[in-house]
Design an enzyme around this catalytic site. Structure first.
Site, PDB file in Angstrom:
ATOM      1  N   GLN A  60      84.683  88.803  44.340  1.00 10.90           N
ATOM      2  CA  GLN A  60      84.347  88.098  43.102  1.00 10.90           C
ATOM      3  C   GLN A  60      84.160  86.610  43.373  1.00 10.90           C
ATOM      4  O   GLN A  60      85.005  85.968  43.987  1.00 10.90           O
ATOM      5  CB  GLN A  60      85.459  88.323  42.055  1.00 10.90           C
TER       6      GLN A  60
ATOM      7  N   LYS B 111      85.170  95.522  35.496  1.00  9.03           N
ATOM      8  CA  LYS B 111      84.591  96.322  36.583  1.00  9.03           C
ATOM      9  C   LYS B 111      85.521  97.477  36.948  1.00  9.03           C
ATOM     10  O   LYS B 111      85.074  98.608  37.135  1.00  9.03           O
ATOM     11  CB  LYS B 111      84.319  95.433  37.813  1.00  9.03           C
TER      12      LYS B 111
ATOM     13  N   ASP C  52      76.990  94.307  46.009  1.00  9.23           N
ATOM     14  CA  ASP C  52      76.573  93.128  45.248  1.00  9.23           C
ATOM     15  C   ASP C  52      75.235  92.581  45.756  1.00  9.23           C
ATOM     16  O   ASP C  52      74.626  91.726  45.114  1.00  9.23           O
ATOM     17  CB  ASP C  52      77.629  92.018  45.393  1.00  9.23           C
TER      18      ASP C  52
END
Ligand code: GUN
Length: 282
Positions: free
Chosen positions: A96, A52, A119
């Site tokens: 994450q 990422k 997200d």
């Protein structure tokens, strides 16, 4: 049978993001910023975060990774998120997952500013998605929808079986499909007869993390198969949740692993962060 080339499509999305970033910089002096919070030393999470960060670099984003030990307290994680919420250079915040067991994931996700929730995991955005309102949408299911669009796969009225009911993949996937008028079945670990559901489906989308769960006898002739699984097996290679060799002989479209949905997830993260940065103009 046609392979859905996620890698090629993801590259194209990234190129377009990079072009827009260049323009934003030149015309508006805006550099999109992404903050990634990574806790503990799970090798898979580290690998994803590295990918990422690299992708951010490629498209010209500003990015920071907060790498924390898994002994960190929930309060310290929350303090870091609050700092990122208040940082005007940051347009997107990504924590994450999975988090260590002493941390309450729901609490953590709730602290993220919904306007920076690239997200799409915050309950605010999930609620908006379910209602059919504009929202940030989880990157993996959003990437799958982008693939359907690219290959002109019409979802209206189709029988779609989503295998896996996670908050990250299965549930937002089902909402997106329902919003496009597909008939959606969501199966999960307690489903009594998985095969009876997959076999009826025009489209099967699977993301559970079980290598070769989906076998050829579970798929209708000519169906479309989307494999979201990424599993590292004992010989070190990456495989999905679908028995690719056998299933690919039976279906009309299939996504490979690697090179299918995986690259699309990262491309959608970039697209969501760019979308968030553009809101600075409003
Ligand atoms: N863990 C597995 N997939 C994802 C994802 O898309 N986003 C985050 N934040 N964590 C994940």
């Amino acid at each position: 049978m046609q392979i859905i080339d996620g890698k090629r499509l993801a590259n194209r999305v990234q190129e377009n993001v990079a072009k827009e970033v260049e323009e934003l910089k030149q015309v508006k002096n805006i550099v999109p910023g992404l903050a990634v919070i990574l806790i503990g030393d799970d090798p898979a999470s580290h690998a994803y975060v590295k990918m990422k960060a690299k992708a951010c670099e490629r498209v010209g984003f500003y990015s920071i990774t907060h790498n924390m030990p898994d002994t960190i307290s929930q309060e310290e994680i929350i303090a870091t998120i609050s700092m990122m919420n208040d940082n005007p250079r940051i347009d997107g915040i990504l924590v994450q997952l999975p988090l260590p067991s002493h941390v309450d994931t729901d609490k953590i996700l709730e602290v993220i500013d919904p306007n920076k929730d690239v997200d799409g995991f915050h309950a605010y955005n999930v609620g908006r998605l379910v209602t059919g309102l504009e929202s940030f949408v989880a990157c993996t299911p959003l990437g799958v929808m982008r693939m359907f669009e690219e290959y002109n796969i019409d979802l209206k009225g189709k029988d779609v079986c989503v295998v896996g009911a996670s908050n990250i993949v299965g549930k937002p996937m089902a909402s997106l499909l329902l919003n496009t008028n597909a008939t959606v079945t969501v199966t999960h670990i307690y489903t009594k007869d998985l095969k009876s559901h997959t076999l009826r489906a025009d489209i099967v989308i699977v993301g559970v993390g079980v290598p070769a769960l989906i076998k050829a006898d579970m798929i209708k002739e000519g169906a479309i198969v989307i494999d979201i699984g990424i599993n590292r097996i004992s010989d070190g290679s990456l495989v999905g949740d679908v028995d690719f060799e056998a299933v690919s002989n039976k279906c009309s479209y299939i996504t490979p692993v690697p090179g299918g949905v995986g690259p699309m997830t990262i491309a959608m993260l970039l697209a969501n962060t760019l979308k968030s940065a553009k809101k600075r103009l409003i």
